[in-house]
Design a protein around this motif. Sequence first.
Motif, PDB file in Angstrom:
ATOM      1  N   ILE A 155     -30.227  21.916  15.737  1.00  0.00           N
ATOM      2  CA  ILE A 155     -30.483  21.325  17.047  1.00  0.00           C
ATOM      3  C   ILE A 155     -31.969  21.276  17.389  1.00  0.00           C
ATOM      4  CG2 ILE A 155     -28.226  21.920  17.998  1.00  0.00           C
ATOM      5  CD1 ILE A 155     -29.601  24.331  19.375  1.00  0.00           C
ATOM      6  N   GLY A 156     -32.824  21.854  16.557  1.00  0.00           N
ATOM      7  CA  GLY A 156     -34.248  21.797  16.846  1.00  0.00           C
ATOM      8  C   GLY A 156     -35.050  22.705  15.944  1.00  0.00           C
ATOM      9  N   SER A 157     -36.360  22.603  16.069  1.00  0.00           N
ATOM     10  CA  SER A 157     -37.271  23.447  15.298  1.00  0.00           C
ATOM     11  C   SER A 157     -38.570  23.596  16.064  1.00  0.00           C
ATOM     12  CB  SER A 157     -37.525  22.842  13.915  1.00  0.00           C
ATOM     13  OG  SER A 157     -38.092  21.549  14.035  1.00  0.00           O
ATOM     14  N   HIS A 158     -39.359  24.567  15.660  1.00  0.00           N
ATOM     15  CA  HIS A 158     -40.629  24.811  16.342  1.00  0.00           C
ATOM     16  C   HIS A 158     -41.575  25.506  15.385  1.00  0.00           C
ATOM     17  CE1 HIS A 158     -43.479  27.002  19.041  1.00  0.00           C
ATOM     18  NE2 HIS A 158     -43.428  25.849  19.692  1.00  0.00           N
ATOM     19  N   ILE A 159     -42.843  25.127  15.472  1.00  0.00           N
ATOM     20  CA  ILE A 159     -43.897  25.751  14.676  1.00  0.00           C
ATOM     21  C   ILE A 159     -44.919  26.356  15.619  1.00  0.00           C
ATOM     22  CG2 ILE A 159     -45.788  25.319  13.066  1.00  0.00           C
ATOM     23  CD1 ILE A 159     -44.047  23.172  11.776  1.00  0.00           C
ATOM     24  N   GLY A 160     -45.268  27.608  15.388  1.00  0.00           N
ATOM     25  CA  GLY A 160     -46.210  28.323  16.242  1.00  0.00           C
ATOM     26  C   GLY A 160     -45.590  29.611  16.727  1.00  0.00           C
ATOM     27  N   ILE A 167     -34.685  23.884  23.963  1.00  0.00           N
ATOM     28  CA  ILE A 167     -33.801  22.859  23.405  1.00  0.00           C
ATOM     29  C   ILE A 167     -32.690  22.619  24.414  1.00  0.00           C
ATOM     30  CG2 ILE A 167     -32.292  22.233  21.475  1.00  0.00           C
ATOM     31  CD1 ILE A 167     -33.851  24.451  19.856  1.00  0.00           C
ATOM     32  N   ASP A 168     -32.453  21.378  24.744  1.00  0.00           N
ATOM     33  CA  ASP A 168     -31.373  21.031  25.661  1.00  0.00           C
ATOM     34  C   ASP A 168     -30.045  21.155  24.910  1.00  0.00           C
ATOM     35  OD1 ASP A 168     -29.580  19.924  27.450  1.00  0.00           O
ATOM     36  OD2 ASP A 168     -30.871  18.243  27.995  1.00  0.00           O
ATOM     37  N   VAL A 169     -29.196  22.080  25.340  1.00  0.00           N
ATOM     38  CA  VAL A 169     -27.907  22.297  24.671  1.00  0.00           C
ATOM     39  C   VAL A 169     -26.742  21.908  25.584  1.00  0.00           C
ATOM     40  CG1 VAL A 169     -28.744  24.065  23.082  1.00  0.00           C
ATOM     41  CG2 VAL A 169     -27.933  24.742  25.360  1.00  0.00           C
ATOM     42  N   SER A 170     -27.012  21.107  26.597  1.00  0.00           N
ATOM     43  CA  SER A 170     -25.950  20.663  27.505  1.00  0.00           C
ATOM     44  C   SER A 170     -24.880  19.914  26.717  1.00  0.00           C
ATOM     45  CB  SER A 170     -26.533  19.743  28.578  1.00  0.00           C
ATOM     46  OG  SER A 170     -27.604  20.365  29.259  1.00  0.00           O
ATOM     47  N   GLY A 171     -23.631  20.276  26.938  1.00  0.00           N
ATOM     48  CA  GLY A 171     -22.515  19.621  26.254  1.00  0.00           C
ATOM     49  C   GLY A 171     -22.301  20.067  24.829  1.00  0.00           C
ATOM     50  N   LYS A 172     -23.103  21.009  24.338  1.00  0.00           N
ATOM     51  CA  LYS A 172     -22.987  21.463  22.951  1.00  0.00           C
ATOM     52  C   LYS A 172     -22.403  22.865  22.828  1.00  0.00           C
ATOM     53  CE  LYS A 172     -27.001  18.683  21.590  1.00  0.00           C
ATOM     54  NZ  LYS A 172     -28.379  18.697  21.064  1.00  0.00           N
ATOM     55  N   LEU A 173     -22.169  23.512  23.959  1.00  0.00           N
ATOM     56  CA  LEU A 173     -21.719  24.894  23.940  1.00  0.00           C
ATOM     57  C   LEU A 173     -20.205  24.991  24.060  1.00  0.00           C
ATOM     58  CD1 LEU A 173     -24.448  26.333  26.318  1.00  0.00           C
ATOM     59  CD2 LEU A 173     -24.281  26.744  23.860  1.00  0.00           C
ATOM     60  N   LEU A 174     -19.626  25.910  23.304  1.00  0.00           N
ATOM     61  CA  LEU A 174     -18.202  26.208  23.387  1.00  0.00           C
ATOM     62  C   LEU A 174     -17.975  27.318  24.403  1.00  0.00           C
ATOM     63  CD1 LEU A 174     -17.527  26.395  19.534  1.00  0.00           C
ATOM     64  CD2 LEU A 174     -17.290  24.381  21.014  1.00  0.00           C
ATOM     65  N   LYS A 175     -16.783  27.382  24.952  1.00  0.00           N
ATOM     66  CA  LYS A 175     -16.491  28.439  25.915  1.00  0.00           C
ATOM     67  C   LYS A 175     -16.505  29.816  25.267  1.00  0.00           C
ATOM     68  CE  LYS A 175     -13.895  25.841  29.398  1.00  0.00           C
ATOM     69  NZ  LYS A 175     -12.629  25.755  30.167  1.00  0.00           N
ATOM     70  N   GLU A 176     -16.132  29.865  23.986  1.00  0.00           N
ATOM     71  CA  GLU A 176     -16.085  31.146  23.295  1.00  0.00           C
ATOM     72  C   GLU A 176     -16.658  31.013  21.889  1.00  0.00           C
ATOM     73  OE1 GLU A 176     -11.977  32.228  23.335  1.00  0.00           O
ATOM     74  OE2 GLU A 176     -12.109  33.182  25.301  1.00  0.00           O
ATOM     75  N   ASP A 177     -17.221  32.102  21.423  1.00  0.00           N
ATOM     76  CA  ASP A 177     -17.640  32.257  20.021  1.00  0.00           C
ATOM     77  C   ASP A 177     -18.627  31.188  19.547  1.00  0.00           C
ATOM     78  OD1 ASP A 177     -16.121  34.549  19.691  1.00  0.00           O
ATOM     79  OD2 ASP A 177     -14.336  33.399  19.134  1.00  0.00           O
ATOM     80  N   ASN A 178     -19.643  30.911  20.348  1.00  0.00           N
ATOM     81  CA  ASN A 178     -20.753  30.116  19.840  1.00  0.00           C
ATOM     82  C   ASN A 178     -21.535  30.967  18.848  1.00  0.00           C
ATOM     83  OD1 ASN A 178     -21.015  27.568  21.720  1.00  0.00           O
ATOM     84  ND2 ASN A 178     -20.541  29.305  23.070  1.00  0.00           N
ATOM     85  N   HIS A 179     -21.919  30.385  17.731  1.00  0.00           N
ATOM     86  CA  HIS A 179     -22.805  31.121  16.841  1.00  0.00           C
ATOM     87  C   HIS A 179     -24.143  30.386  16.756  1.00  0.00           C
ATOM     88  CE1 HIS A 179     -21.878  28.572  13.233  1.00  0.00           C
ATOM     89  NE2 HIS A 179     -20.660  28.567  13.724  1.00  0.00           N
TER      90      HIS A 179
END
Length: 609
Positions: A155-160, A167-179
């Motif tokens: 979903i993203g990366s960063h250097i520094g 990172i905008d994670v709207s709509g990407k999260l589960l109610k349970e057991d996100n890893h």
Amino acid sequence: MKKILQYTKTICLIGLLFFSLNIYSQSNKEANSPFIQNIDSRERTSLNGLWQIIIDPLENGYYNHRLLPREKSGFFANRKMESPSDLIEYDFDTDYQLNVPGDWNTQMEKLYYYEGTVWYKKTFDYIQKLEKEQVYLYFEAVNYDAKIYLNGKMIGSHIGGYTPFQIDVSGKLLKEDNHLVVKVDNKRKREAIPTVNTDWWNYGGITRSVHLIHVPKQHILDYTIGLKKGSKNEINGHIETKNGVNGEKATITIPELGINKEVVIKNNSTNFTIKANPELWHPKHPKLYDVKICFKSDTITDKIGFRTIATQGSKIILNGEAIFLKGISIHEEAPFKTGRVATKEECITLLKWAKDLGCNFIRLAHYPHSESMVKEAEKMGFLIWSEIPVYWTVLFDNPVTYDNAEQQLFEMISRDKNRAAIILWSIANETPEGNDRLDFLSKLSKKTRQLDDSRLITAALDTQTGSKNEKIIEDKLGNYVDVIGINSYCGWYSGAPESCNTLRWKNHFNKPMIMSELGGGALQGLHGEPNQRWTEEYQEAVYINNIEMLRNIDFLSGVSPWILMDFRSPRRHLRRVQKDFNRKGLISEQGIPKKAFYTLQEYYKNENN
């Protein structure tokens, strides 16, 4: 057969190059775009605590045996055995654990010198905090190259290694057991910022806190509030919104100043000016005002100080009056236990030591320190020098290196631009003179002014011409900064301590100069004659004679000796004295002052402001 092998090798290298460029592009695709301000005032879910880890020096979880990035079978997939015959050669849940925030070097003995990849995994449930909310995954800092995966997808990366990212994670999260899986790689690279050669520990890991930030769909993303440049009675401001509609209004309230101003949003932003007569922030009176900004259902609060900063010839002018900066340099090294600072309490300990020393100024070296450090310093009345790690011999002719430096500059300024305590943005430390370096740093200086023209620009220089008894400041970089920093180690790297008190300085620029580094090393508790290296008496002699030198510099506007506390550095090999520590601290890593601490303290007592 050789042709086939060569062809395969070429294809692999092309694929690797393409992927590297793509990842760099991903990490910078929102370069110089606003990110959410003031996370302390937002609804948050902490993801701190124990994370599962896998140590992966060969990056097997990222590359296959052809050195091509794995698309589905990498460690980021967090796969589990579904039948006894499954072959899965990793398992986060039965591997090691590390605390976040924290560095891996001091949490596990086997990782003390480790530079490479460690995979982190956190499993969490998602609890919605607001109606119709937008959710940001926010990292305060990860050192150095971070690749972020949520439920098996990148979903993203960063250097520094020292600035925040989201990172905008709207709509990407589960109610349970996100890893959530983070690949962290702290390997030093020649083209990186900082480059391969430094004098501090390359602490790896998720070194600062991780949060889910919950905001309404229509929310305040970014804002800037401060005195108009050159004015004491006009407050300028800018507000950036997300998902705003033209014609909608935001409100800025500062109750103590009787301010309640409504402004109209257009194209998700607005500028405003407010007449006011605030009490000015000063080290002796670090006044902060409660500020509230409202937009739709989003309300955030901040504590903001108002002050002016300028130069006049060789003087630094705070709120219209000259001020002498009585300072000390500080690394983000935790007191007592060492390792990367991870808590507000550790920040406060370092700041209290600086206050005991008599400081009104701190140089946060050699990278942006945590937001907690900056906010606590502001509350305690410290003026601040903040810098990015353009340090020593970076690749000044490399465009990718410049882009990296500029992005870190943007992230530092964006996070801390509302902190009145910060008066100096530093763009470099001890960089060698040359045309490529001058082009690189002059561009950074110009960019700094574009991002924030309300503060002063500086850089720490260590190249001075002259003779044994005279030093001349004429580095052309002086044309592009407002305040010149000078690192000089008379009595330690050149000459005996007694040679310093007769040293004279000349400045080719009619600008203020801060002696940004001076000092020498000592092992706390080791005593001897003043001419015996590593004793407290030798370090004390260095300070006594350098202070006499400082008194003879008529264009001196401040001092920030090196350094408050001993800190880890792999450059320091003397086992009986250094033990992987730079010993130039005025205080040991265990919090015990050395004799030179009291010498500098006495000097600062005799300075009036």
